[in-house]
Design a protein around this motif. Structure first.
Motif, PDB file in Angstrom:
ATOM      1  N   GLY A 149       0.786  -1.225   0.000  1.00 18.69           N
ATOM      2  CA  GLY A 149       0.000   0.000   0.000  1.00 18.69           C
ATOM      3  C   GLY A 149       0.815   1.270   0.000  1.00 18.69           C
ATOM      4  O   GLY A 149       0.308   2.334   0.359  1.00 18.69           O
ATOM      5  N   GLU A 150       2.074   1.186  -0.423  1.00 23.78           N
ATOM      6  CA  GLU A 150       2.970   2.355  -0.381  1.00 23.78           C
ATOM      7  C   GLU A 150       3.369   2.858  -1.768  1.00 23.78           C
ATOM      8  O   GLU A 150       3.606   4.044  -1.951  1.00 23.78           O
ATOM      9  N   TYR A 151       3.578   1.948  -2.728  1.00 26.74           N
ATOM     10  CA  TYR A 151       3.891   2.291  -4.124  1.00 26.74           C
ATOM     11  C   TYR A 151       5.303   2.833  -4.315  1.00 26.74           C
ATOM     12  O   TYR A 151       5.628   3.353  -5.371  1.00 26.74           O
ATOM     13  N   VAL A 152       6.131   2.709  -3.293  1.00 22.60           N
ATOM     14  CA  VAL A 152       7.580   2.868  -3.426  1.00 22.60           C
ATOM     15  C   VAL A 152       8.143   1.561  -2.868  1.00 22.60           C
ATOM     16  O   VAL A 152       8.045   1.303  -1.670  1.00 22.60           O
ATOM     17  N   PHE A 153       8.725   0.745  -3.730  1.00 24.29           N
ATOM     18  CA  PHE A 153       8.946  -0.651  -3.385  1.00 24.29           C
ATOM     19  C   PHE A 153      10.312  -0.864  -2.743  1.00 24.29           C
ATOM     20  O   PHE A 153      11.346  -0.578  -3.347  1.00 24.29           O
ATOM     21  N   ASP A 154      10.281  -1.386  -1.522  1.00 24.90           N
ATOM     22  CA  ASP A 154      11.513  -1.638  -0.787  1.00 24.90           C
ATOM     23  C   ASP A 154      11.591  -3.083  -0.311  1.00 24.90           C
ATOM     24  O   ASP A 154      12.293  -3.390   0.651  1.00 24.90           O
ATOM     25  N   PHE A 155      10.879  -3.989  -0.996  1.00 29.97           N
ATOM     26  CA  PHE A 155      10.880  -5.387  -0.586  1.00 29.97           C
ATOM     27  C   PHE A 155      12.283  -5.990  -0.652  1.00 29.97           C
ATOM     28  O   PHE A 155      12.656  -6.808   0.199  1.00 29.97           O
ATOM     29  N   ALA A 156      13.060  -5.592  -1.647  1.00 28.64           N
ATOM     30  CA  ALA A 156      14.430  -6.117  -1.755  1.00 28.64           C
ATOM     31  C   ALA A 156      15.274  -5.674  -0.562  1.00 28.64           C
ATOM     32  O   ALA A 156      16.128  -6.442  -0.083  1.00 28.64           O
ATOM     33  N   TRP A 157      15.040  -4.454  -0.090  1.00 26.08           N
ATOM     34  CA  TRP A 157      15.777  -3.994   1.086  1.00 26.08           C
ATOM     35  C   TRP A 157      15.418  -4.849   2.303  1.00 26.08           C
ATOM     36  O   TRP A 157      16.294  -5.246   3.079  1.00 26.08           O
ATOM     37  N   ALA A 158      14.128  -5.107   2.470  1.00 23.83           N
ATOM     38  CA  ALA A 158      13.674  -5.933   3.595  1.00 23.83           C
ATOM     39  C   ALA A 158      14.290  -7.330   3.526  1.00 23.83           C
ATOM     40  O   ALA A 158      14.710  -7.893   4.547  1.00 23.83           O
ATOM     41  N   ASN A 159      14.362  -7.897   2.310  1.00 30.90           N
ATOM     42  CA  ASN A 159      14.961  -9.224   2.150  1.00 30.90           C
ATOM     43  C   ASN A 159      16.443  -9.201   2.509  1.00 30.90           C
ATOM     44  O   ASN A 159      16.953 -10.144   3.138  1.00 30.90           O
ATOM     45  N   ALA A 160      17.138  -8.132   2.132  1.00 30.48           N
ATOM     46  CA  ALA A 160      18.567  -8.028   2.451  1.00 30.48           C
ATOM     47  C   ALA A 160      18.781  -7.968   3.960  1.00 30.48           C
ATOM     48  O   ALA A 160      19.700  -8.597   4.492  1.00 30.48           O
ATOM     49  N   TYR A 161      17.924  -7.207   4.652  1.00 30.46           N
ATOM     50  CA  TYR A 161      18.022  -7.162   6.112  1.00 30.46           C
ATOM     51  C   TYR A 161      17.812  -8.546   6.707  1.00 30.46           C
ATOM     52  O   TYR A 161      18.546  -8.977   7.616  1.00 30.46           O
ATOM     53  N   ALA A 162      16.798  -9.260   6.217  1.00 30.10           N
ATOM     54  CA  ALA A 162      16.505 -10.595   6.752  1.00 30.10           C
ATOM     55  C   ALA A 162      17.668 -11.556   6.521  1.00 30.10           C
ATOM     56  O   ALA A 162      18.011 -12.365   7.407  1.00 30.10           O
ATOM     57  N   GLU A 163      18.301 -11.468   5.356  1.00 31.13           N
ATOM     58  CA  GLU A 163      19.439 -12.333   5.056  1.00 31.13           C
ATOM     59  C   GLU A 163      20.620 -12.073   5.978  1.00 31.13           C
ATOM     60  O   GLU A 163      21.458 -12.964   6.185  1.00 31.13           O
ATOM     61  N   HIS A 164      20.678 -10.866   6.539  1.00 27.10           N
ATOM     62  CA  HIS A 164      21.762 -10.522   7.462  1.00 27.10           C
ATOM     63  C   HIS A 164      21.310 -10.580   8.922  1.00 27.10           C
ATOM     64  O   HIS A 164      22.009 -10.074   9.816  1.00 27.10           O
ATOM     65  N   GLY A 165      20.150 -11.195   9.161  1.00 29.49           N
ATOM     66  CA  GLY A 165      19.680 -11.391  10.528  1.00 29.49           C
ATOM     67  C   GLY A 165      19.204 -10.131  11.218  1.00 29.49           C
ATOM     68  O   GLY A 165      19.181 -10.061  12.444  1.00 29.49           O
TER      69      GLY A 165
END
Length: 406
Positions: A90-106
């Motif tokens: 619901g934001e229309y500025v996509f930062d899903f890849a950033w969230a995935n990168a954070y998760a990959e680094h714990g």
């Protein structure tokens, strides 16, 4: 209501978080909004209140309100609509890849802080303030609060030029995007178009011919339009709009973000901000397009702007989408002296309809130093691609080339 530390050296200024927009005086909020250079209907108190009261934006679906205000005694001097988000929908500025990168680094990307009206990708003021100094205080208070809460990121979406300058000065990362807007300006002049015909004459021949063909297909199908604005939009009209709005989402496998209760609130608390085009076949409504309106003479700013928001159809008619969502709104804007029609994001098909690329901006605060550097490098690369994309679109403008002056 939660008090926050006072901006350094300004003991009279009180910073508060409000867990509901209803805690903030509507007149004070809207008065401050009208003083900004780029106010929009979507920052109005009534709009944000409807989001919360209709349960469209609520903690259970990932939007926890914590609106930030600066007060000088009882006077509101700065404010922004602030939410804690547990996701990025619901934001229309996509930062899903950033969230995935954070998760990959714990690391936990969520919750994150977000400054924007929910579900509304329309550029405008986000950091309301009485002056630039107060805007800086507001931004500094936001960053300090994020640090104290242990948040990893904060985001301000579709912000104004004033907001962007303030964020740049405070070393927030700036991200670019592209939307498509139509401007009511006859090429080579500073005058608005006198008629839809004059607008068509400003286009290259093949583009003009295509628009006329599409409009003719709709007319030949027996489609007629009914245009209703403000309080003239009846409860039956709003109910029909919601059927169309809901169907558009369901056809894409999603549920609508905004509930019927939200639109009922819009009918009663912000009627003058809405314009509805209804397409009829043999006297029966089959499709509609809803625009939001900003009248600068009533609500501040320097432009009259129409915002294309939602459309939907219960029956399919060749080229109806283009006529209902672009040509009818453009003709209305010309007839009523509106300066701009914002068609929103996505879709190069808008370019052929004379909605030209416009750069949009968002700002991002990243607490972690290495992540800030990595995201900064990513944004530099993305900015180059975005600018190349915008230049490519501009090279395919449907407008006639202006003759060179000697």
């Amino acid at each position: 209501m939660h008090p926050l530390p006072t901006p350094s050296g300004h003991s009279r200024i009180i910073a508060r978080l409000h867990s509901a927009i209803s805690e903030i005086d509507a007149h004070a909020w809207n008065t401050l909004l009208a003083q900004q250079k780029q106010p929009t209907p979507f920052m109005r108190h009534e709009y944000l209140l409807a989001m919360e009261q209709s349960q469209s934006a609520r903690p259970e679906n990932g939007w926890t309100a914590c609106h930030l205000c600066l007060w000088d005694a009882q006077r509101l001097i700065a404010a922004c609509p602030l939410y804690l988000k547990s996701h990025s929908w619901g934001e229309y500025v996509f930062d899903f890849a950033w969230a995935n990168a954070y998760a990959e680094h714990g690391k936990a990307y969520y919750p994150k802080a977000l400054v924007a009206p929910p579900f509304t990708p329309a550029p405008g003021t986000r950091l309301m303030a009485q002056d630039d100094t107060t805007r800086t205080w507001l931004l500094q208070t936001l960053s300090q609060w994020c640090n104290e809460q242990g948040l990893e990121t904060a985001h301000i979406l579709f912000l104004s030029e004033q907001d962007r300058q303030a964020c740049t000065q405070q070393h927030w990362l700036i991200r670019q995007g592209v939307q498509f807007h139509w401007h009511n300006a006859a090429p080579g002049t500073d005058q608005r178009f006198a008629s839809f015909t004059q607008f068509l004459e400003s286009l290259q021949g093949n583009k003009r011919k295509k628009i006329k063909q599409e409009m003719r297909k709709v007319a030949d199908a027996g489609i007629e339009y009914r245009t209703v604005q403000g309080k003239a939009i009846t409860s039956a009209d709003w109910a029909f709009f919601y059927r169309c709005y809901e169907r558009t989402y369901l056809e894409h496998g999603n549920s609508p973000y905004l509930s019927p209760a939200f639109w009922k609130d819009m009918q009663h608390t912000m009627p003058d901000h809405w314009l509805l085009f209804i397409a009829q076949s043999k006297g029966e409504p089959i499709a509609c397009s809803l625009l939001a309106l900003h009248d600068q003479s009533l609500h501040g700013g320097s432009e009259n702007i129409a915002y294309g928001r939602y459309w939907g159809a219960l029956a399919r008619v060749n080229s109806l989408h283009f006529d209902l969502c672009y040509y009818q709104p453009i003709a209305w804007c010309i007839a009523h002296g509106y300066d701009r029609f914002e068609g929103g994001a996505q879709g190069e098909h808008k370019l052929a309809r004379a909605l030209l690329p416009e750069t949009t901006y968002s700002a991002h605060w990243i607490a972690d130093g290495p992540f800030q550097a990595a995201i900064g490098r990513y944004l530099e690369r993305e900015r180059k691609h975005t600018q190349d994309y915008a230049h490519h679109l501009q090279a395919h403008s449907p407008l006639k080339a202006m003759p060179l002056t000697k």
